[in-house]
Enzyme design. Structure first.
Site, PDB file in Angstrom:
ATOM      1  CB  CYS A 113      -0.903  -0.012   1.234  1.00 52.18           C
ATOM      2  SG  CYS A 113      -1.705   1.561   1.579  1.00 52.18           S
ATOM      3  CD  GLN A 154      -7.541  -4.852  -4.789  1.00 53.63           C
ATOM      4  OE1 GLN A 154      -7.290  -4.823  -3.591  1.00 53.63           O
ATOM      5  NE2 GLN A 154      -8.473  -5.630  -5.279  1.00 53.63           N
TER       6      GLN A 154
END
Length: 223
Positions: A113, A154
């Protein structure tokens, strides 16, 4: 904009897992410095971070950690930032004229992330219908792995994989589904350990619901 407002904005972007660009944000001079020089610099900075946290950097267990982290960042988990590490993808003529869907399911991936530098762990499912070109099955895994090995969100990750496959295969008949657990959700903030995130990107014949359903049915059979 003052510093307090900037920090509040940055926190909001991070907590909401927003992305600001479909391309990985890179400086134009990102690769002028060698990997070796980058690792030396990261090692020094990470030593200071650990030291600032109050760790005893003379301890035998900790002394090698800055070097290990620097090596891991450059050579492993963020190796996908460097275009030199992009896998060589060969495509072949569809000489056997297979004109139905090909599905590669449950491709494991590990990413990071970009908001908190915590792991994203999941599975990717890929399908395509050849328009004259085919690709080796392992190359699908390598494409997923390459784009995963960089700081990501994502939504961007799936778009980069999808666009690469369309370009390589010279067709819009591509579908990608990704399902992942984000440790920035499960280990901090809301600390929800059961949720996962799903994304989907498709084009060509997969704009038709019937073809998408065929893909989903094949993915289920693989599980």
């Amino acid at each position: 904009m003052n510093t307090a407002i900037e920090r509040e904005l940055f926190e909001m972007i991070g907590d909401n897992h927003q992305m600001t660009s479909a391309e990985t944000p890179l400086r134009i001079d990102a690769f002028l410095k060698s990997d070796k020089d980058k690792m030396i610099s990261i090692e020094k900075h990470f030593f200071r971070i650990m030291e600032e946290m109050g760790l005893d950097m003379t301890d035998d267990s900790l002394q090698g950690t800055p070097h290990r982290v620097a090596k891991m960042f450059i050579q492993e988990i963020f190796s996908g930032l460097n275009p030199a590490n992009k896998p060589k993808i060969s495509v072949f003529d569809n000489s056997y004229h297979y004109d139905k869907m090909l599905v590669e399911a449950d491709i494991s991936f590990n990413s990071t992330c970009e908001h908190h530098f915590l792991p994203i762990i999941g599975k990717a499912h890929i399908g395509y219908v050849s328009s004259g070109k085919v690709i080796g099955l392992s190359k699908l895994n390598r494409i997923v792995d390459y784009y995963s090995r960089r700081p990501q969100v994502q939504e961007r990750l799936i778009m980069q994989i999808f666009n690469e496959l369309k370009s390589v295969l010279e067709t819009d008949n591509v579908i990608v589904v990704m399902e992942a657990k984000h440790l920035c959700v499960s280990s901090r903030g809301i600390k929800d350990e059961s949720s996962f995130t799903s994304t989907i990107q498709y084009g060509g014949i997969f704009n038709e619901k019937e073809n998408r359903n065929d893909f989903f049915n094949l993915v289920k059979k693989e599980k």
